[in-house]
Scaffold this motif. Sequence first.
Motif, PDB file in Angstrom:
ATOM      1  N   PRO A   4       0.827  -1.218   0.000  1.00  0.00           N
ATOM      2  CA  PRO A   4       0.000   0.000   0.000  1.00  0.00           C
ATOM      3  C   PRO A   4       0.858   1.263   0.000  1.00  0.00           C
ATOM      4  O   PRO A   4       1.970   1.278   0.550  1.00  0.00           O
ATOM      5  CB  PRO A   4      -0.806  -0.127   1.297  1.00  0.00           C
ATOM      6  CG  PRO A   4      -0.849  -1.593   1.567  1.00  0.00           C
ATOM      7  CD  PRO A   4       0.477  -2.134   1.101  1.00  0.00           C
ATOM      8  N   THR A  21      -3.773   8.646  -7.436  1.00  0.00           N
ATOM      9  CA  THR A  21      -5.042   8.354  -6.767  1.00  0.00           C
ATOM     10  C   THR A  21      -5.438   6.899  -6.963  1.00  0.00           C
ATOM     11  O   THR A  21      -5.902   6.235  -6.031  1.00  0.00           O
ATOM     12  CB  THR A  21      -6.144   9.285  -7.300  1.00  0.00           C
ATOM     13  OG1 THR A  21      -5.766  10.652  -7.058  1.00  0.00           O
ATOM     14  CG2 THR A  21      -7.470   9.007  -6.616  1.00  0.00           C
ATOM     15  N   GLN A  22      -5.231   6.401  -8.176  1.00  0.00           N
ATOM     16  CA  GLN A  22      -5.574   5.004  -8.467  1.00  0.00           C
ATOM     17  C   GLN A  22      -4.699   4.044  -7.664  1.00  0.00           C
ATOM     18  O   GLN A  22      -5.204   3.124  -7.014  1.00  0.00           O
ATOM     19  CB  GLN A  22      -5.414   4.724  -9.959  1.00  0.00           C
ATOM     20  CG  GLN A  22      -5.658   3.276 -10.352  1.00  0.00           C
ATOM     21  CD  GLN A  22      -5.331   3.010 -11.814  1.00  0.00           C
ATOM     22  OE1 GLN A  22      -4.894   3.889 -12.546  1.00  0.00           O
ATOM     23  NE2 GLN A  22      -5.524   1.778 -12.235  1.00  0.00           N
ATOM     24  N   ARG A  23      -3.395   4.262  -7.698  1.00  0.00           N
ATOM     25  CA  ARG A  23      -2.489   3.328  -7.039  1.00  0.00           C
ATOM     26  C   ARG A  23      -2.576   3.401  -5.518  1.00  0.00           C
ATOM     27  O   ARG A  23      -2.297   2.420  -4.832  1.00  0.00           O
ATOM     28  CB  ARG A  23      -1.054   3.585  -7.499  1.00  0.00           C
ATOM     29  CG  ARG A  23      -0.776   3.086  -8.918  1.00  0.00           C
ATOM     30  CD  ARG A  23       0.685   3.189  -9.261  1.00  0.00           C
ATOM     31  NE  ARG A  23       0.996   2.509 -10.518  1.00  0.00           N
ATOM     32  CZ  ARG A  23       2.183   2.572 -11.119  1.00  0.00           C
ATOM     33  NH1 ARG A  23       3.168   3.285 -10.570  1.00  0.00           N
ATOM     34  NH2 ARG A  23       2.407   1.923 -12.245  1.00  0.00           N
ATOM     35  N   SER A  24      -2.959   4.543  -4.991  1.00  0.00           N
ATOM     36  CA  SER A  24      -3.037   4.697  -3.538  1.00  0.00           C
ATOM     37  C   SER A  24      -4.446   4.477  -3.006  1.00  0.00           C
ATOM     38  O   SER A  24      -4.674   4.639  -1.801  1.00  0.00           O
ATOM     39  CB  SER A  24      -2.568   6.095  -3.137  1.00  0.00           C
ATOM     40  OG  SER A  24      -3.485   7.078  -3.602  1.00  0.00           O
ATOM     41  N   GLU A  25      -5.375   4.121  -3.894  1.00  0.00           N
ATOM     42  CA  GLU A  25      -6.778   3.935  -3.511  1.00  0.00           C
ATOM     43  C   GLU A  25      -7.329   5.197  -2.852  1.00  0.00           C
ATOM     44  O   GLU A  25      -8.091   5.131  -1.878  1.00  0.00           O
ATOM     45  CB  GLU A  25      -6.929   2.714  -2.599  1.00  0.00           C
ATOM     46  CG  GLU A  25      -6.482   1.406  -3.265  1.00  0.00           C
ATOM     47  CD  GLU A  25      -6.633   0.193  -2.364  1.00  0.00           C
ATOM     48  OE1 GLU A  25      -6.673   0.375  -1.121  1.00  0.00           O
ATOM     49  OE2 GLU A  25      -6.725  -0.921  -2.895  1.00  0.00           O
ATOM     50  N   ARG A  68      -5.644   7.653  -1.317  1.00  0.00           N
ATOM     51  CA  ARG A  68      -4.904   8.222  -0.181  1.00  0.00           C
ATOM     52  C   ARG A  68      -3.903   9.272  -0.671  1.00  0.00           C
ATOM     53  O   ARG A  68      -2.693   9.065  -0.669  1.00  0.00           O
ATOM     54  CB  ARG A  68      -4.210   7.111   0.606  1.00  0.00           C
ATOM     55  CG  ARG A  68      -5.180   6.187   1.352  1.00  0.00           C
ATOM     56  CD  ARG A  68      -4.428   5.169   2.209  1.00  0.00           C
ATOM     57  NE  ARG A  68      -3.609   4.305   1.371  1.00  0.00           N
ATOM     58  CZ  ARG A  68      -4.031   3.173   0.801  1.00  0.00           C
ATOM     59  NH1 ARG A  68      -5.283   2.777   0.958  1.00  0.00           N
ATOM     60  NH2 ARG A  68      -3.223   2.440   0.065  1.00  0.00           N
TER      61      ARG A  68
END
Length: 238
Positions: free
Chosen positions: A185, A204-208, A210
């Motif tokens: 994550p 934004t996509q890779r960090s969901e 965050r």
Amino acid sequence: MATFVLVHGGGHGGWCYKPVAQRLRALGHEVHTPSLSGLADRAHLMSAAITLDTHIADIAGLLEFEDMAGVILVGHSYGGMVITGAADRKPERVGHRVYLDAAYPRDGESLYEHAYDAIHAARQGLHDIDGVQLVMAPMPGMAAFFGVTDPVLGPWTDARLTAQPWQCFEQKLMLRQETAMRAIPESHLICTSTISGRDMDLLTQRSEGRVWDIDTGHDLMLTEPDWVATRLDAIARL
């Protein structure tokens, strides 16, 4: 409580995390703030052999020899290159990657390529000392370049900045276990002024989702330590 390893950026040292580390420790977290080889309190180790790989090995070695697991690995600026490499080398020891207004490199990319405008400007100050090519030579008022303009904090920062081996910026990051590293994550704390140079959709996509930003200078761990520590504590509680 969590274990944090806070990795500094170019020209800095573990000292730059002192305000954030104090706050995190007061919340009960274990915090490590290593200085990378050749910088700050390890400036006496400066040599022509120091590269990005050296700094990745610094952090990977710390994770291994301290027998850490589930570490929250935080990197500021150039430190984003370092934590990406260290998480790639020791994915089994890292529980979260946090990019603090940091480089977010691809496999085979150098910081010079990743942040060309800023690093090319720094390259104009390239100079040689004892056979080592250096950039970012410290000078009075340099803290302002990093957004530290407070009349007390600025000189304190100036007194601690050190030159950076150019090879660290020029060497390409070569990943070995990218799938495992990307599966860890990640979160992003970003200065509002630098958002325009980032692929926010990808982050934004890779960090969901965050991703947080704050309107302050690049050295946000110094200018906004309360905000940074609060966000890091929240990440630890996910």
